[in-house]
Enzyme design. Structure first.
Site, PDB file in Angstrom:
ATOM      1  N   ASP A  78       0.864  -1.089   0.137  1.00 15.59           N
ATOM      2  CA  ASP A  78      -0.197  -0.235   0.115  1.00 15.59           C
ATOM      3  C   ASP A  78       1.022   1.534  -0.075  1.00 15.59           C
ATOM      4  O   ASP A  78       1.891   0.942   0.080  1.00 15.59           O
ATOM      5  CB  ASP A  78      -0.869   0.262   0.950  1.00 15.59           C
ATOM      6  CG  ASP A  78      -0.392  -0.302   2.638  1.00 15.59           C
ATOM      7  OD1 ASP A  78       0.450  -0.771   2.448  1.00 15.59           O
ATOM      8  OD2 ASP A  78      -1.076   0.443   3.323  1.00 15.59           O
ATOM      9  N   GLU A  95      -0.201  -1.575   5.825  1.00 16.69           N
ATOM     10  CA  GLU A  95       1.294  -0.663   6.755  1.00 16.69           C
ATOM     11  C   GLU A  95       0.798   0.950   6.896  1.00 16.69           C
ATOM     12  O   GLU A  95       1.628   1.050   7.851  1.00 16.69           O
ATOM     13  CB  GLU A  95       2.343  -0.948   5.817  1.00 16.69           C
ATOM     14  CG  GLU A  95       3.571  -0.887   6.243  1.00 16.69           C
ATOM     15  CD  GLU A  95       4.282   0.616   7.087  1.00 16.69           C
ATOM     16  OE1 GLU A  95       4.832   1.049   7.764  1.00 16.69           O
ATOM     17  OE2 GLU A  95       3.700   1.323   6.039  1.00 16.69           O
TER      18      GLU A  95
END
Length: 349
Positions: A61, A121
């Site tokens: 991400d 994350e």
């Protein structure tokens, strides 16, 4: 370049599925890998029976795309010579590209390797795809040493600082601002809180040979009811980044002591990680990189591995200072050098 292809698949936190699908499809074609998927996280493992297993991990991400007109850190990517601009260039699709290239091409090596690609994350830890993997399939995540391919400019950064957040509050008595003497101003009462922060001298702590710089800062302040009302409440959010010589409870005790007499509550906390550079695998990796290791000041997922007793370091292409910026970029050479270093250390064929 593979990095550009990954970056062109927009994957802001919560929207990783398309990229996770692409990663899984690529890994599924590799006969030498066992592939497991959990949500939008993928684990791929070699099973050569080597004496040592290394984990290479990276998140899929990114933070949201920039909204500044003319920003180059967007999606799709753009090239300027050998420099690649776009969201995720440094944090951390360059590192993910290195992982994928190694996963596909390492059909034999001196060490077994576990490749981890995970979601969420860049948001609160409770959503972490890596944390979910540790809960759901810990048997797939064992290893002797872990490398997180966060951007480090090709230098090993050992361990990481821990982080905690607090809300320090003051309370007053609301009144009409034309008759302020009838109330007690909670915002004014917060001045000593800000003074403590302004006067604070953060420490630099030597932990296993690396110097970790701490910091204590106000990151948000809120208070007030209306333009003609004396505020009866104020809250200062404080962030303490602490060296990995202490745990979350010790960090909390330090902050509570600083703000003794104030109403205070801890709202978040994550432990740091010691460098772990005395582990034989870490030492040999540092020798292969050939540069003096540095401390990691920010928190990274090396802390999750450290909590499980797996020594972990940060090592990846790109400058961490460019992460999340409107000018985020990475050079092709940085990615190639990272790939070559890891391949050489793994003993890849």
């Amino acid at each position: 370049m593979l990095t550009a292809q990954l970056m062109d698949i927009e994957s802001v936190s919560g929207n990783e599925k398309a990229l996770a699908d692409a990663v899984e499809n690529a890994l599924a074609k590799c006969a030498h890998l066992q592939v497991h998927r959990d949500g939008d996280a993928i684990v791929a493992r070699t099973t050569w029976g080597r004496a040592e297993r290394v984990i290479l991990a990276g998140h899929l991400d990114t933070v949201p795309l920039p909204t500044t007109p003319g920003a180059r850190g967007t999606v799709p990517v753009s090239w300027e010579g050998e420099t690649l601009y776009g969201r995720g260039a440094t944090d951390m699709k360059g590192g993910v590209a290195v992982q994928l290239a190694l996963a596909a091409s390492l059909v034999d090596a001196a060490r077994d390797v576990t490749f981890i690609f995970y979601d969420h994350e860049e948001v609160e830890g409770s959503k972490s795809g890596l944390g979910r993997l540790f809960r759901n399939c810990p048997e797939l995540l064992g290893g002797d040493f872990a490398i997180l391919l966060e951007p480090t400019n090709g230098t090993v950064e050992g361990g990481c600082n821990g982080t905690t957040r607090y809300r320090v509050r003051t309370r007053g008595v609301a009144a009409h601002s034309a008759r302020a003497w009838m109330g007690e101003n909670a915002i004014h009462a917060a001045a000593p809180i800000l003074q403590v922060l302004a006067d604070y001298e953060p420490r630099t702590v030597d932990v296993d040979g690396l110097d970790y710089r701490e910091s204590l800062n106000a990151v948000r302040i809120a208070g007030g009811i209306a333009g003609n009302v004396i505020p009866d409440f104020c809250e200062v959010e404080v962030n303490y980044r602490f060296a990995p010589d202490k745990n979350v409870a010790q960090a909390e005790a330090h902050v509570f002591e600083l703000f003794e007499g104030f109403e205070i509550v801890r709202t978040d906390g994550a432990p740091g990680a010691r460098p772990g550079l005395n582990h034989p695998a870490a030492a040999s990796f540092v020798a292969t990189v050939g540069q003096t290791p540095k401390p990691k000041y920010g928190w990274t997922d090396v802390a999750r591995f450290s909590e499980l007793g797996i020594p972990a370091v940060n090592f990846g292409p790109g400058d961490a200072l460019l992460a999340h910026s409107d000018d985020e970029h990475v050079t092709a050479d940085a990615i190639r050098e990272c790939l070559a270093t890891l391949r050489a250390w793994l003993g890849g064929k």
